[in-house]
Scaffold this motif. Structure first.
Motif, PDB file in Angstrom:
ATOM      1  N   GLY A   1      -6.155   9.718  10.786  1.00 55.59           N
ATOM      2  CA  GLY A   1      -4.751   8.624  10.658  1.00 55.59           C
ATOM      3  C   GLY A   1      -5.004   7.593   9.695  1.00 55.59           C
ATOM      4  N   SER A   2      -6.437   7.370   9.204  1.00 55.46           N
ATOM      5  CA  SER A   2      -6.879   6.176   8.724  1.00 55.46           C
ATOM      6  C   SER A   2      -6.574   6.263   7.410  1.00 55.46           C
ATOM      7  N   ALA A   3      -5.993   7.139   7.275  1.00 53.54           N
ATOM      8  CA  ALA A   3      -5.842   6.834   5.179  1.00 53.54           C
ATOM      9  C   ALA A   3      -4.975   6.064   4.976  1.00 53.54           C
ATOM     10  N   PRO A   4      -4.554   5.276   4.032  1.00 50.54           N
ATOM     11  CA  PRO A   4      -3.392   4.407   3.295  1.00 50.54           C
ATOM     12  C   PRO A   4      -2.329   5.238   3.575  1.00 50.54           C
ATOM     13  N   THR A   5      -1.472   4.092   3.465  1.00 53.77           N
ATOM     14  CA  THR A   5      -0.005   4.713   2.691  1.00 53.77           C
ATOM     15  C   THR A   5      -0.079   5.041   1.274  1.00 53.77           C
ATOM     16  N   LEU A   6      -0.248   4.683   0.219  1.00 54.36           N
ATOM     17  CA  LEU A   6      -0.694   5.445  -1.301  1.00 54.36           C
ATOM     18  C   LEU A   6      -1.753   6.055  -1.750  1.00 54.36           C
ATOM     19  N   LEU A   7      -1.965   7.239  -1.766  1.00 51.48           N
ATOM     20  CA  LEU A   7      -3.457   8.065  -1.745  1.00 51.48           C
ATOM     21  C   LEU A   7      -3.617   7.587  -3.641  1.00 51.48           C
ATOM     22  N   ARG A   8      -4.783   7.728  -4.142  1.00 55.88           N
ATOM     23  CA  ARG A   8      -5.754   7.962  -5.416  1.00 55.88           C
ATOM     24  C   ARG A   8      -6.480   8.592  -5.077  1.00 55.88           C
ATOM     25  N   VAL A   9      -6.609   9.589  -5.941  1.00 52.96           N
ATOM     26  CA  VAL A   9      -7.048  11.163  -5.931  1.00 52.96           C
ATOM     27  C   VAL A   9      -7.094  11.677  -6.877  1.00 52.96           C
TER      28      VAL A   9
ATOM     29  N   ALA B   1       4.078   8.662   6.325  1.00 55.36           N
ATOM     30  CA  ALA B   1       4.729   7.524   5.491  1.00 55.36           C
ATOM     31  C   ALA B   1       5.648   7.156   6.249  1.00 55.36           C
ATOM     32  N   THR B   2       6.942   6.249   6.549  1.00 60.30           N
ATOM     33  CA  THR B   2       8.172   6.375   7.087  1.00 60.30           C
ATOM     34  C   THR B   2       9.430   6.093   5.165  1.00 60.30           C
ATOM     35  N   ASP B   3      10.350   6.720   5.402  1.00 56.93           N
ATOM     36  CA  ASP B   3      11.563   5.976   4.745  1.00 56.93           C
ATOM     37  C   ASP B   3      11.333   5.076   3.858  1.00 56.93           C
ATOM     38  N   ALA B   4      11.181   3.359   4.280  1.00 59.65           N
ATOM     39  CA  ALA B   4      10.884   2.610   3.214  1.00 59.65           C
ATOM     40  C   ALA B   4       9.426   2.528   2.615  1.00 59.65           C
ATOM     41  N   GLU B   5       8.568   2.967   3.512  1.00 56.91           N
ATOM     42  CA  GLU B   5       7.313   2.358   3.213  1.00 56.91           C
ATOM     43  C   GLU B   5       7.154   3.638   1.783  1.00 56.91           C
ATOM     44  N   ARG B   6       7.683   4.931   2.245  1.00 55.63           N
ATOM     45  CA  ARG B   6       7.826   5.540   0.463  1.00 55.63           C
ATOM     46  C   ARG B   6       8.093   5.064  -0.350  1.00 55.63           C
ATOM     47  N   ALA B   7       9.759   4.286  -0.071  1.00 58.69           N
ATOM     48  CA  ALA B   7      10.583   3.561  -1.092  1.00 58.69           C
ATOM     49  C   ALA B   7       9.382   3.163  -1.838  1.00 58.69           C
ATOM     50  N   ALA B   8       8.760   2.251  -1.057  1.00 57.86           N
ATOM     51  CA  ALA B   8       8.042   1.149  -1.226  1.00 57.86           C
ATOM     52  C   ALA B   8       6.925   1.569  -2.075  1.00 57.86           C
ATOM     53  N   ALA B   9       6.264   3.113  -2.121  1.00 53.45           N
ATOM     54  CA  ALA B   9       5.117   2.583  -2.270  1.00 53.45           C
ATOM     55  C   ALA B   9       5.470   3.366  -3.405  1.00 53.45           C
ATOM     56  N   VAL B  10       6.941   4.170  -4.182  1.00 49.79           N
ATOM     57  CA  VAL B  10       6.721   4.534  -5.810  1.00 49.79           C
ATOM     58  C   VAL B  10       6.626   3.456  -6.201  1.00 49.79           C
ATOM     59  N   LYS B  11       7.678   2.318  -5.587  1.00 47.82           N
ATOM     60  CA  LYS B  11       7.732   1.196  -6.649  1.00 47.82           C
ATOM     61  C   LYS B  11       6.523   0.516  -7.506  1.00 47.82           C
ATOM     62  N   TRP B  12       6.375   0.772  -6.231  1.00 45.23           N
ATOM     63  CA  TRP B  12       4.693  -0.222  -6.778  1.00 45.23           C
ATOM     64  C   TRP B  12       4.119   1.319  -8.039  1.00 45.23           C
ATOM     65  N   MET B  13       4.057   2.682  -7.451  1.00 43.23           N
ATOM     66  CA  MET B  13       3.253   3.628  -8.845  1.00 43.23           C
ATOM     67  C   MET B  13       3.976   2.816  -9.701  1.00 43.23           C
ATOM     68  N   ASP B  14       5.021   3.102 -10.026  1.00 41.42           N
ATOM     69  CA  ASP B  14       6.471   2.785 -10.695  1.00 41.42           C
ATOM     70  C   ASP B  14       5.518   1.652 -12.133  1.00 41.42           C
ATOM     71  N   TYR B  15       5.156   0.532 -10.667  1.00 44.19           N
ATOM     72  CA  TYR B  15       5.042  -0.553 -11.598  1.00 44.19           C
ATOM     73  C   TYR B  15       3.872  -0.440 -12.631  1.00 44.19           C
ATOM     74  N   ARG B  16       2.810  -0.507 -11.059  1.00 44.34           N
ATOM     75  CA  ARG B  16       1.754  -0.948 -11.592  1.00 44.34           C
ATOM     76  C   ARG B  16       1.278   0.927 -12.912  1.00 44.34           C
ATOM     77  N   ALA B  17       0.953   1.916 -11.787  1.00 41.02           N
ATOM     78  CA  ALA B  17       0.411   2.575 -13.568  1.00 41.02           C
ATOM     79  C   ALA B  17       1.528   3.444 -14.028  1.00 41.02           C
ATOM     80  N   LEU B  18       3.309   3.083 -13.607  1.00 39.94           N
ATOM     81  CA  LEU B  18       3.854   4.293 -14.824  1.00 39.94           C
ATOM     82  C   LEU B  18       4.429   3.100 -16.036  1.00 39.94           C
ATOM     83  N   ARG B  19       4.728   1.836 -15.805  1.00 39.24           N
ATOM     84  CA  ARG B  19       5.676   1.016 -16.665  1.00 39.24           C
ATOM     85  C   ARG B  19       4.628  -0.062 -17.528  1.00 39.24           C
ATOM     86  N   PRO B  20       3.385   0.122 -16.982  1.00 38.09           N
ATOM     87  CA  PRO B  20       2.872  -0.672 -18.654  1.00 38.09           C
ATOM     88  C   PRO B  20       2.943   0.839 -19.700  1.00 38.09           C
TER      89      PRO B  20
END
Lengths: 321, 456
Positions: free
Chosen positions: B90-98, B323-342
């Motif tokens: 249970g100590s892994a972060p919300t967003l996993l990079r593997v 992750a909760t629903d809100a955390e999941r949505a926030a994580a996907v927003k970040w994924m899009d912002y940092r990894a996909l959009r550029p």
């Protein structure tokens, strides 16, 4: 080893209590004082009990249960009987790891037992610089284990430029492959483990040596005993108890060796330094197979209990004679 | 002191101690009123100062754009040896990079969240490379997106090539040529001709990649769906034989073969290694950040043994199932912002490239794209004026990306299989009299045992 002379242990405590028993009228007050003292004692004990219970006894109990379960620590655990032990005994790496661990233990006793003892005797004989020698001998213990192991990894560089090979080159030996060789990798790890652990043993031996009455040495000298005879007939018998305890601790420590193979060789080359603890670690933290990992841990703990019991029984008469 | 006073003091000491212990188990992330805090992986290491600055700038901008989201970033990378435990404990972060080897088991164990609903709103989601996405989708659910993908290639030192009388613009393309080049480098420069790594599962990883170039495989699936080892045959034997010749006949592999990727990157950066196999676009930024000479870096096609294939993988982003629903949505927003959009939004791509170039970070390193060719072409156009990497030094690698077949890593128990193959590779490289056939038999038994246990 005895805690108190037998005479004292059998002291007639009840009679003392009887003789000093308070008159009946005051008994009540005394009783409640005793109860209060007991309550205070229990309250003082409680934090330790909670901490030990939560962090030591509970995990130990859980691990025995876990050895018979399959779990990924996410979904509920499932009872699998002895399947974890079956998988373990079917693993062809287990005999290799067991033999490697034994080999490490034998080597570390052969090298790691006499060297600290010899150093302690030599340091205790020093007329000058004894304190400096003590500090220097203890220094490796102060270095964090992973740092010292990484340092030695560099020393054991297999080329001619490696520190150890450069030194040996001065006397015409090598260059040797050290950690890169299935034959030399384990002795290399033992050298590192001895270097890191000898300081503590030296200090304990020195403390024990300081308890040897100087009259005994003087008497031996008057009787014409040589240095070796003084060590053999005065020093060693006085240190017997300490040697036995350190030996047991060293056996237990050696059977649980982990840091050196994990950091220096990752069990290689070709499984030459895979140990039981490294296997447990891989099962749990690399493969996520907690059941088999705990099964192996329970087995190792069982072996250690048996080894300790046999050892204490065999050496009981020796240590008190 | 009276008994009562002593009892009181004991209680005062004991109670906070016990409560303090109990309160240690609170989670770091979570929903706090209107603010959602997510813990993410992928922060650059403190030593990579320029990349870290850019990352922190992106976090700040993202938080400005999304005032209801807070990011707590961790620079602890994925590690085969600790990740499973962190996740289970249970100590892994919300967003996993593997790495791409992990999703099948993570999905099977229910440790990652279904992101289909959130990803449906992400622009250009449909343009993601289907060959990577097939590992991230199951039964209509989508569990992650690729951050970057890679294919094995030859990383080489152009300076050492010149010193050895080799043409740095024409790196070797077959294993026989690699052997000749390695021999020349060792003889002429005294450096390691070809570097190899064998611990922390890297030996098994490389053996798998090399076997693919001979047309072999590591495991195969029978008609009944069960997996068995398939490497005990000619392609793998050819690789082992080749290693043996390099190590014991040519002496071009150097003395130190018991290391992991990080060790070899350091040696290569220091100019002590002529060639080795890795993912060139992944190695290059670390090489530059550690002070490597850009002029000396060369990336060639994966040397071949006749199959025209190379191992391909990816780094993927997934979300913790807890992750909760809100955390999941926030994580996907970040994924899009940092990894996909550029990678798909040309304006953002140009801005990011400009900022990176200004900070001295490499821009324009040729990669195996995570989007389709059309999207990748518009991306390269957008960043062209900021490219500061000598793309010519990657020419052979880039050409190979279009011509070689991509072969994925073993889809089941990959890390365990790699761990079981490490000793085989180590034995070949540390024991001159190692018997290839019996070592392969042993490894086959072990891998089959792993696969059987995995299936049960």
């Amino acid at each position: 080893m005895t805690i108190a002379p037998p005479g004292l242990r059998d002291a007639p405590a009840p009679r003392v209590a009887e003789a000093t028993a308070p008159p009946p009228a005051r008994r009540r007050g005394r009783g409640s004082a005793r109860r209060r003292a007991a309550v205070a004692g229990a309250v003082f004990l409680l934090p330790s009990l909670v901490l030990f219970g939560y962090f030591a006894w509970w995990p130990i109990g859980r691990s025995v249960v876990l050895a018979f379960q399959r779990t990924n620590l996410v979904s509920p655990a499932e009872w699998v009987g002895t399947a974890n032990f079956d998988a373990l005994f079917a693993d062809p790496l287990l005999p290799t790891a067991a033999l490697n661990t034994l080999w490490f233990s034998v080597l570390s006793l052969a090298i790691g037992l006499p060297i600290p003892l010899l150093c302690a005797v030599l340091i205790s004989e020093l007329r000058r610089g004894g304190t400096l020698a003590r500090v220097l001998s203890y220094l490796p213990v102060v270095v964090p284990p992973v740092v010292s192991v990484l340092l030695w990894k560099t020393f054991f560089n297999p080329g001619e430029g490696g520190v150890v090979n450069s030194l040996l080159g001065l006397v015409g030996i090598g260059p040797l492959p050290w950690l890169q060789s299935p034959e030399l990798a384990m002795p290399s790890l033992v050298i590192v483990a001895t270097w890191s652990g000898a300081g503590t043993a030296i200090l304990i031996y020195l403390a024990a040596l300081s308890g040897v009455p100087s009259e005994q040495y003087e008497a031996a000298e008057l009787d014409g005993a040589s240095v070796w005879q003084r060590v053999r007939f005065v020093t060693l018998p006085r240190l017997r108890g300490v040697i036995l305890v350190l030996l047991l601790l060293q056996i237990i420590g050696a059977l649980q060796v982990f840091t050196e193979p994990y950091v220096m060789t990752d069990g290689g080359p070709a499984n030459a330094t895979v140990t039981i603890l490294l296997m447990i670690y891989r099962y749990a933290f690399l493969f996520g197979n907690y059941g088999v990992a705990t099964a192996l841990s329970v087995l190792l703990a069982g072996v250690l209990v048996v080894v300790s019991a046999v050892y204490l029984r065999v050496t009981r008469s020796w240590s008190t004679s | 002191m009276k008994n009562r006073t002593r009892s009181a003091i004991a209680a005062i000491v004991a109670v906070p101690l016990v409560l303090g212990t109990a309160s240690c188990s609170q989670d770091a992330g979570g929903d706090d009123g209107d603010i959602t805090t997510i813990e993410i992986m992928g922060k650059p290491a403190a030593t990579n100062t320029a990349a870290l600055e850019l990352f922190e700038k992106q976090v700040a901008e993202f938080e400005d754009l999304n005032p209801d989201i807070r990011i707590e970033a961790s620079d602890v990378p994925w590690d085969a040896k600790t990740f499973v435990t962190r996740l289970a404990g249970g100590s892994a972060p919300t967003l996993l990079r593997v790495p791409l080897t992990e999703p099948p088991s993570l999905i099977e164990r229910g440790q990652v969240a279904d992101l289909s609903a959130e990803l449906a709103d992400v622009e250009s989601f449909d343009a993601l490379n289907p060959r990577v996405m097939e590992f991230l989708e199951e039964d209509g659910a989508v569990y992650g997106i690729p951050e970057k993908s890679y294919a094995f290639g030859l990383v080489y030192n152009r300076t050492l090539f010149e010193q050895a009388g080799l043409d740095p613009d024409a790196p070797p393309t077959t294993w026989d040529e690699v052997r000749e080049a390695a021999k020349a480098i060792t003889e002429k420069t005294g450096k390691v001709g070809f570097g190899e790594i064998t611990t922390n599962n890297s030996g098994g990883w490389h053996l798998t990649g090399y076997t693919y170039t001979y047309g072999g495989s590591v495991i195969e699936q029978g008609s009944d769906g069960t997996w068995t080892a398939s490497f005990n045959d000619e392609p793998t034997k050819d690789v082992l034989e080749w290693w043996k010749q390099m190590r014991w006949e040519d002496d071009s592999l150097g003395d130190n073969v018991l290391g992991k990727q990080e060790d070899l990157v350091a040696e290569f950066t220091a100019g002590n290694v002529g060639m080795w196999i890795s993912a060139p676009p992944d190695v290059y930024p670390n090489y530059i950040a550690s002070g490597g000479d850009p002029e000396a870096f060369g990336a060639g096609a994966m040397p071949q043994g006749g199959a025209d294939a190379t191992l391909a993988g990816a780094t993927v982003l997934m979300v913790n199932a807890k992750a909760t629903d809100a955390e999941r949505a926030a994580a996907v927003k970040w994924m899009d912002y940092r990894a996909l959009r550029p990678n798909y939004d040309t304006e953002v791509a140009a801005e990011t490239a400009k900022a990176s170039a200004a900070d001295g970070l490499p821009v324009g390193v040729p990669v195996l794209p995570i989007f389709d060719d059309k999207t990748y072409a518009s991306y390269t156009d957008a960043i062209s004026e900021y490219v500061n990497v000598d793309v010519d030094h990657f020419a052979s690698y880039v050409d190979s990306l279009g011509s070689l077949e991509y072969v994925a890593e073993p889809p089941v128990a990959s890390q365990e299989i790699y761990a079981a193959l490490d000793p085989l590779v180590q034995a070949i490289l540390t024991d001159e009299s190692a018997d290839i056939d019996s070592l392969l038999d042993d490894a086959e038994t072990r891998v089959n045992a792993i696969l059987a246990q995995n299936a049960s």
